[in-house]
Design an enzyme around this catalytic site. Structure first.
Site, PDB file in Angstrom:
ATOM      1  N   ALA A 120       0.811  -1.229   0.000  1.00 43.97           N
ATOM      2  CA  ALA A 120       0.000   0.000   0.000  1.00 43.97           C
ATOM      3  C   ALA A 120       0.838   1.270   0.000  1.00 43.97           C
ATOM      4  CB  ALA A 120      -0.931  -0.003   1.211  1.00 43.97           C
ATOM      5  N   GLY A 121       2.145   1.115   0.246  1.00 40.95           N
ATOM      6  CA  GLY A 121       2.997   2.303   0.439  1.00 40.95           C
ATOM      7  C   GLY A 121       3.174   3.097  -0.849  1.00 40.95           C
TER       8      GLY A 121
ATOM      9  N   ASN B 177      16.076  -7.444   9.687  1.00 47.48           N
ATOM     10  CA  ASN B 177      14.704  -7.910   9.475  1.00 47.48           C
ATOM     11  C   ASN B 177      14.402  -7.873   7.984  1.00 47.48           C
ATOM     12  OD1 ASN B 177      11.910  -8.307   9.532  1.00 47.48           O
ATOM     13  ND2 ASN B 177      11.527  -6.131   9.914  1.00 47.48           N
TER      14      ASN B 177
ATOM     15  N   ARG C  42      10.618   7.430  -1.451  1.00 46.75           N
ATOM     16  CA  ARG C  42      12.038   7.563  -1.809  1.00 46.75           C
ATOM     17  C   ARG C  42      12.285   7.410  -3.311  1.00 46.75           C
ATOM     18  NH1 ARG C  42      13.378   3.558   3.151  1.00 46.75           N
ATOM     19  NH2 ARG C  42      11.188   3.108   2.754  1.00 46.75           N
TER      20      ARG C  42
ATOM     21  N   SER D 123       9.643  -5.971 -58.547  1.00 49.92           N
ATOM     22  CA  SER D 123      10.087  -4.901 -57.641  1.00 49.92           C
ATOM     23  C   SER D 123       9.299  -3.605 -57.838  1.00 49.92           C
ATOM     24  CB  SER D 123      11.569  -4.613 -57.895  1.00 49.92           C
ATOM     25  OG  SER D 123      12.302  -5.765 -57.556  1.00 49.92           O
TER      26      SER D 123
END
Ligand code: UD1
Ligand code: CA
Length: 478
Positions: free
Chosen positions: A28-29, A190, A33, A426
């Site tokens: 959710a962040g 952590n 930064r 061509s």
């Protein structure tokens, strides 16, 4: 495509005696930064959003309906990006920290016994490590099991404070900003991945406080809260420290991308491909390559691209969401998007195959040839300077240099049909809708506006006029 549930559905009734485990992914962040308009978890590494990698790992551990993404910042955008995965969504609004994210998920998780919490911004996590975390949690009968890692540079991460004298029990997790100088030296960090027993988690989560530099509810503080409530909080250290790396900054994103792509190159090489100078190649994580295929330096293989065996992809080619058969040669500088190329075909140099291009077995598409929504049959050739759009081209067809399908009248697209064995001279323009019958010939420099019957020659150009001695006469008159 499976539709994701936009609600938090009530989980099915548990089987008596069986434990029910959910996975919650915190996503959710805002990603302050990154200084970006895009929410953090949608930033890409290895060609896929961060969150998509975490979901893929989670889906190997529990069923999609037991996975909950906690979303908030730009929720609609994130929801749309993950809809196809079939997982559940919980909305955290406003975003008041990782602890608050879990508070918001409590109604959805109430029917479970355990919840594994993952971070949506740590995309290298594997299902193997998630399973090990779950198993350790069960073995230790803990209320909270923290996955930790030993990092050479622990800067920015929360530190694990172990309980003195106890082998794996934890006193607290201290965030970098709140560390004492001595705590800052601790290299056991952590990971942001945890397993919780649901009952003690939600019985105590309201005790979290916001007395920290960000005035947020930190999930990390649950270690101390649960310990004080007499619950067991343990830590298990992963041997694969690189799997837990998070991505808070662009520099970290690029580092993760680099690592993921090199891992992918090594995996593909282990499966039999050769990738020269792999650090110059950009290969997305879902790309597949068959054995004995050689990828030269500075090649990009993107999205869901699948390349067969015995192929060679020469330098500076960019291939996206395309399927390449066995034994195909892709010469330098080709750009392919949404194309299918059958075995033995030869492309390039500098061919541009746009979406809907289907190149048949052994066909040749040469330099400066652009194709779009085209089926080019077996053994057919368009070797030079040509545009083929909205066309159905049979087998054994020769398309001369400079041929153009005029498929657009300014309002609508029209189809060109070129049957088997046709020879287009061509510099011809084929004004669609038009059909060139089987085995027919188009004279060079023709403008073809009407169907050409099978086996006939069409000449659509002004007749050549020769004026003998014209040059001499002109000079005499000067
Ligand atoms: C977090 C841990 C830190 C750990 C690190 C590992 C906390 C307080 N700290 O720090 O101990 O070492 O991860 O990478 O948890 N999120 C929400 N809702 C919010 C805030 C964040 O869902 O209100 C999500 C973010 O989108 C992100 C994840 O939670 O995916 C982690 O948040 P982030 O702000 O990146 O935490 P870190 O500072 O990395
Ligand atoms: Ca983070």
């Amino acid at each position: 495509m499976k539709k994701a549930s936009s609600r938090t559905e009530k989980p099915p009734r548990p089987v008596p005696g069986a434990t029910r485990t959910a996975i919650a992914i915190m996503a959710a962040g805002k990603g302050t930064r990154l200084k970006s308009k895009l929410p953090k978890v949608l930033h890409e590494v290895g060609g896929k959003p961060l969150l998509a990698h975490v979901i893929a790992a989670a889906k190997q551990v529990v069923a999609a309906q037991d996975i909950y993404a906690i979303i908030g910042h730009e929720a609609a955008r994130v929801r749309q990006a993950i809809e196809h995965t079939g997982i559940q969504v919980v909305v955290q609004e406003p975003q008041r920290g990782t602890g608050h994210a879990l508070m918001c998920a409590s109604p959805a998780l109430a029917g479970y016994d355990h919840v594994i919490v993952l971070s949506g911004d740590a995309p290298l996590i594997t299902s193997n490590t998630i399973s090990k975390l779950r198993d350790c949690h069960h073995e230790r009968k803990a209320a909270m099991t923290i996955l930790s890692a030993e990092l050479g540079d622990p800067t920015g991460y929360g530190r694990i404070i172990r309980k003195a004298g106890k082998k794996d029990e934890v006193q607290a997790i201290v965030e970098e900003k709140s560390c004492t100088p001595a705590q800052r030296k601790i290299r056991e960090i952590n990971s942001g991945f945890y397993a919780f027993s649901v009952r003690p988690l939600f019985a105590n989560i309201e005790r979290l406080k916001t007395d920290n530099p960000h005035a947020e509810f930190y999930l990390t503080d649950m270690a101390q809260v649960l310990r004080k409530a007499g619950e067991r909080v343990v830590v298990t250290k992963t041997e694969n420290a690189s799997e837990i790396l998070g991505s808070n900054t662009h520099a970290e994103l690029v580092e993760l991308d680099h690592k993921m792509r090199l891992d992918q190159a090594w995996k593909l090489m282990a499966a039999g491909a050769t990738i020269f100078y792999p650090e110059t190649c950009v290969i997305d994580s879902d790309v597949e390559i068959g054995a004995d295929t050689v990828i030269e330096p500075f090649v990009q293989l993107l999205g869901s691209t699948r390349i067969g065996g015995d192929c060679r992809v020469r330098s500076y080619s960019i291939i996206q969401n395309s399927e390449i058969g066995d034994g195909v040669l892709i010469r330098p500088g080709c750009v392919l998007d949404g194309a299918r190329v059958a075995k033995g075909a030869v492309l390039g140099p500098y061919s541009h195959l746009r979406p809907g291009s289907e190149i048949g077995e052994g066909a040749h598409v040469g330099n400066f040839v652009e194709t779009k929504k085209v089926r080019l049959g077996k053994g057919s050739k368009a070797n030079h300077l040509t545009y083929l759009g909205d066309a159905e081209i049979g087998d054994g067809v020769n398309i001369g240099a400079g041929t153009i399908t005029c498929n657009y009248d300014g309002a609508h697209k029209h189809k060109t049909i070129i049957e088997d064995g046709v020879f287009v001279g061509s510099d011809s323009t084929l004004v669609a809708p038009v059909r060139l019958g089987k085995g027919s010939y188009v004279a060079a420099a023709s403008c073809i506006t009407e169907d050409v019957p099978e086996g006939s020659l069409a000449i659509g150009r002004g007749k050549q006029v020769v004026k003998e001695d014209w040059v001499k006469k002109k000079r005499q008159n000067l």
